[in-house]
Design a protein around this motif. Structure first.
Motif, PDB file in Angstrom:
ATOM      1  N   CYS A   1       0.733  -1.263   0.141  1.00 43.96           N
ATOM      2  CA  CYS A   1       0.055   0.003   0.061  1.00 43.96           C
ATOM      3  C   CYS A   1       0.940   1.080  -0.163  1.00 43.96           C
ATOM      4  O   CYS A   1       1.911   1.216   0.531  1.00 43.96           O
ATOM      5  N   ALA A   2       0.384   2.102  -0.620  1.00 43.72           N
ATOM      6  CA  ALA A   2       1.009   3.452  -0.675  1.00 43.72           C
ATOM      7  C   ALA A   2       2.356   3.279  -1.313  1.00 43.72           C
ATOM      8  O   ALA A   2       3.592   4.116  -0.782  1.00 43.72           O
ATOM      9  N   GLY A   3       2.718   2.444  -2.073  1.00 45.22           N
ATOM     10  CA  GLY A   3       4.098   2.101  -2.853  1.00 45.22           C
ATOM     11  C   GLY A   3       4.890   1.543  -1.572  1.00 45.22           C
ATOM     12  O   GLY A   3       6.114   1.501  -2.202  1.00 45.22           O
ATOM     13  N   HIS A   4       4.487   0.942  -0.756  1.00 45.50           N
ATOM     14  CA  HIS A   4       5.444   0.177   0.096  1.00 45.50           C
ATOM     15  C   HIS A   4       4.836  -1.328   0.321  1.00 45.50           C
ATOM     16  O   HIS A   4       3.792  -1.423   0.250  1.00 45.50           O
ATOM     17  N   TRP A   5       5.819  -1.934   0.621  1.00 43.39           N
ATOM     18  CA  TRP A   5       5.767  -3.475   0.908  1.00 43.39           C
ATOM     19  C   TRP A   5       6.069  -3.543   2.401  1.00 43.39           C
ATOM     20  O   TRP A   5       6.953  -3.038   3.044  1.00 43.39           O
ATOM     21  N   TYR A   6       4.783  -4.075   3.231  1.00 46.52           N
ATOM     22  CA  TYR A   6       5.046  -4.378   4.583  1.00 46.52           C
ATOM     23  C   TYR A   6       4.823  -5.791   5.005  1.00 46.52           C
ATOM     24  O   TYR A   6       4.071  -6.412   4.237  1.00 46.52           O
ATOM     25  N   LEU A   7       5.519  -6.176   5.947  1.00 46.28           N
ATOM     26  CA  LEU A   7       5.544  -7.638   6.395  1.00 46.28           C
ATOM     27  C   LEU A   7       4.876  -7.586   7.706  1.00 46.28           C
ATOM     28  O   LEU A   7       5.318  -6.845   8.783  1.00 46.28           O
ATOM     29  N   LEU A   8       3.743  -8.257   7.861  1.00 46.56           N
ATOM     30  CA  LEU A   8       2.851  -8.195   9.053  1.00 46.56           C
ATOM     31  C   LEU A   8       2.988  -9.510   9.914  1.00 46.56           C
ATOM     32  O   LEU A   8       2.747 -10.543   9.186  1.00 46.56           O
ATOM     33  N   LEU A   9       3.181  -9.324  11.060  1.00 44.43           N
ATOM     34  CA  LEU A   9       3.518 -10.627  12.075  1.00 44.43           C
ATOM     35  C   LEU A   9       2.690 -10.219  13.288  1.00 44.43           C
ATOM     36  O   LEU A   9       2.633  -9.076  13.913  1.00 44.43           O
ATOM     37  N   SER A  10       2.086 -11.127  13.767  1.00 47.06           N
ATOM     38  CA  SER A  10       1.070 -11.345  14.899  1.00 47.06           C
ATOM     39  C   SER A  10       1.536 -12.314  16.058  1.00 47.06           C
ATOM     40  O   SER A  10       2.027 -13.228  15.771  1.00 47.06           O
ATOM     41  N   GLN A  11       1.697 -11.615  17.180  1.00 45.48           N
ATOM     42  CA  GLN A  11       2.129 -12.517  18.579  1.00 45.48           C
ATOM     43  C   GLN A  11       1.089 -12.122  19.685  1.00 45.48           C
ATOM     44  O   GLN A  11       0.744 -11.193  19.919  1.00 45.48           O
ATOM     45  N   PRO A  12       0.486 -13.412  20.305  1.00 45.67           N
ATOM     46  CA  PRO A  12      -0.416 -13.094  21.202  1.00 45.67           C
ATOM     47  C   PRO A  12       0.363 -12.811  22.731  1.00 45.67           C
ATOM     48  O   PRO A  12       1.647 -13.265  22.781  1.00 45.67           O
ATOM     49  N   LEU A  13      -0.173 -11.909  23.479  1.00 47.01           N
ATOM     50  CA  LEU A  13       0.507 -11.661  24.754  1.00 47.01           C
ATOM     51  C   LEU A  13      -0.066 -12.349  25.794  1.00 47.01           C
ATOM     52  O   LEU A  13      -1.193 -12.625  25.960  1.00 47.01           O
ATOM     53  N   ASP A  14       1.022 -12.905  26.714  1.00 46.82           N
ATOM     54  CA  ASP A  14       0.619 -13.391  27.926  1.00 46.82           C
ATOM     55  C   ASP A  14       0.215 -12.776  29.049  1.00 46.82           C
ATOM     56  O   ASP A  14       0.934 -12.308  29.870  1.00 46.82           O
TER      57      ASP A  14
END
Length: 491
Positions: free
Chosen positions: A135-148
């Motif tokens: 988006c908007a000319g950029h590439w993003y890597l999305l990572l998700s982690q649950p918090l304890d």
């Protein structure tokens, strides 16, 4: 389209496909490796950030005076802790969002261009999944982690700008495209030169075939290669040589036919004109007995000559069919005796016979006719020459019987010798006509010899004489019929 052009385009197409495939494979592998390395590094970094963010949240919860004995960490505490952490670790290439229950965002400094649906999808993917967003000319890597965090379902969503990885891939593709273009240009030029070199023999073959079609039968390709084209060239040259030979034979045959027709026309026209003249004289002077007798004698003589000419022509044409022969075992002495008996009564000189008492297999009638014609020609050559003689001989040479008709007559001039076997060709035309000759005798003899698989050999010296020989294989003594063994003439 020429074959060389097709070959060049085919080589260029194959080279283009090969370069494109190689570029895509190599660039793809490089990009996949770089992206995998970046993802692993980002996941390790996120694990550290998760631990740090959890400590910040627990610290904020312990020091927050608004909460006393409540074990549930309030959303405010979570958002504040996340904001403080994000401000402390601010990075232009990364962002942080804190999600609760997978549906609500308590805090986010992610790029505003990232759609909420994409973020929600990344949160729902879980720990072991990752997602790319553009988006908007950029590439993003999305990572998700649950918090304890006890009593709360909170997830940390991180975004990392990986545009540089894609920029590197695009730069590699552009470099590969430039290199491929240069290689394709060089390869295309090489393909064109190679195609012209390979198809040059084919061009030579085409040019030679067109020239041969235009009548230049001596044209040859002379392609000296050891491949299929070289074999084709040699076969083509052999075919061209055969065509040239056949055309030459056809030309000779056509010329011979023209000469034959011209000579035949002359041979028929001359006596017919004279006969017409004598017949007109007989009509004009019916009371002149001497003129009537002279004219009748001339007409009778010429009529007999035309009859003999017709008979010989029919015999000459009949020899074109090989099935006309009826070979049979016969002795040489019987053949020679039959030749002498068949000569016109009173003709001189009488031939002397020399036989070797061998057996041959020939068509008796045709073989005797051939020797008879040769003997009559010899008698004509001896006419008016004192002491001239003729010899009919058959002698054995190995497994061959050689028949010879030799005379000591006037001989044949060297200039006329190559043509004496042509129909209607006569060395001394006036004397030949006076003797009743037609100019077909030697042509008929040649055909008879050829029908038996052999040929005449004529040797002559002017003023000395002529010798004609013809040979056939000898049979064994057991093959000769008993009635013919003593050399008796057969009917």
């Amino acid at each position: 389209m020429k074959f060389a052009t097709k070959l060049s385009l085919g080589c260029i197409t194959l080279l283009s496909c090969a370069l494109c495939a190689a570029g895509l494979i190599l660039t793809g592998k490089s990009f996949s490796g770089s992206l995998e390395t970046t993802r692993a590094a980002m996941q390790a970094q996120q694990a550290k950030e998760k631990y740090t963010l959890e400590r910040c949240i627990f610290t904020a919860a312990e020091t927050n005076t608004l909460f006393s004995t409540n074990t549930m960490v309030e959303n405010y505490t979570l958002a504040t802790a996340a904001q403080q952490y994000a401000e402390q670790t601010a990075d232009a290439n990364s962002g942080l969002a804190l999600w609760v229950n997978g549906a609500y965002t308590l805090y986010s400094n992610l790029p505003t261009a990232l759609p909420r649906a994409v973020q929600m999808q990344a949160v729902s993917n879980g720990t072991d999944h990752w997602q790319l967003a553009h988006c908007a000319g950029h590439w993003y890597l999305l990572l998700s982690q649950p918090l304890d965090i006890p009593g709360v379902q909170a997830d940390m969503l991180c975004s990392y700008d990986v545009t540089s990885v894609f920029a590197t891939r695009n730069a590699q593709l552009r470099a590969w495209l430039a290199a491929s273009t240069a290689l394709l240009a060089l390869g295309g030029a090489a393909a064109v030169l190679f195609s012209r070199l390979v198809t040059r023999p084919l061009t030579t073959l085409q040019s030679a075939s067109e020239k041969i079609a235009a009548g230049q039968y001596t044209e040859r390709t002379q392609v000296q290669t050891n491949d299929e084209i070289g074999v084709l060239s040699r076969s083509f040259d052999a075919m061209a040589a055969a065509v040239e030979t056949k055309i030459g034979e056809m030309d000779e045959t056509l010329q011979s036919q023209k000469d034959f027709i011209a000579a035949f026309t002359h041979e028929v026209k001359t006596p017919m004109t004279a006969m017409l003249g004598y017949a007109d004289l007989m009509r004009a002077a019916p009371d002149d007995a001497d003129l009537q007798r002279e004219s009748a004698n001339y007409i009778y003589h010429e009529t007999r000559r035309l009859e003999e000419l017709s008979r010989r022509l029919l015999a000459l044409m009949g020899l074109d069919a090989a099935d006309r022969l009826t070979p049979e075992p016969v002795s040489d002495r019987s053949l020679l005796n039959q030749v002498v008996r068949s000569l016109p009564q009173g003709s001189t000189p009488v031939p002397r016979i020399i036989a070797c008492d061998c057996a041959v297999q020939v068509d008796r009638a045709l073989w005797v006719d051939m020797l008879r014609n040769l003997t009559i020609n010899a008698q004509r050559a001896c006419k008016g020459i004192a002491g001239a003689a003729i010899t009919l001989r058959c002698q054995q040479q190995g497994s061959t019987a050689v028949f010879t008709v030799a005379d000591t007559g006037c001989g044949i001039p060297a200039a006329d010798l190559p043509r004496v076997t042509e129909a209607f060709y006569m060395v001394d035309k006036s004397r030949s006509r006076a003797d009743g000759g037609s100019g077909i005798g030697l042509a008929l003899c040649t055909r008879i010899a050829q029908a038996h698989g052999t040929q005449l050999q004529i040797d002559s010296t002017e003023g000395v004489g002529t010798t004609v020989t013809v040979s056939v294989p000898i049979l064994g003594p057991d093959d000769l019929p008993a009635a013919d063994a003593d050399g008796k003439e057969q009917p």
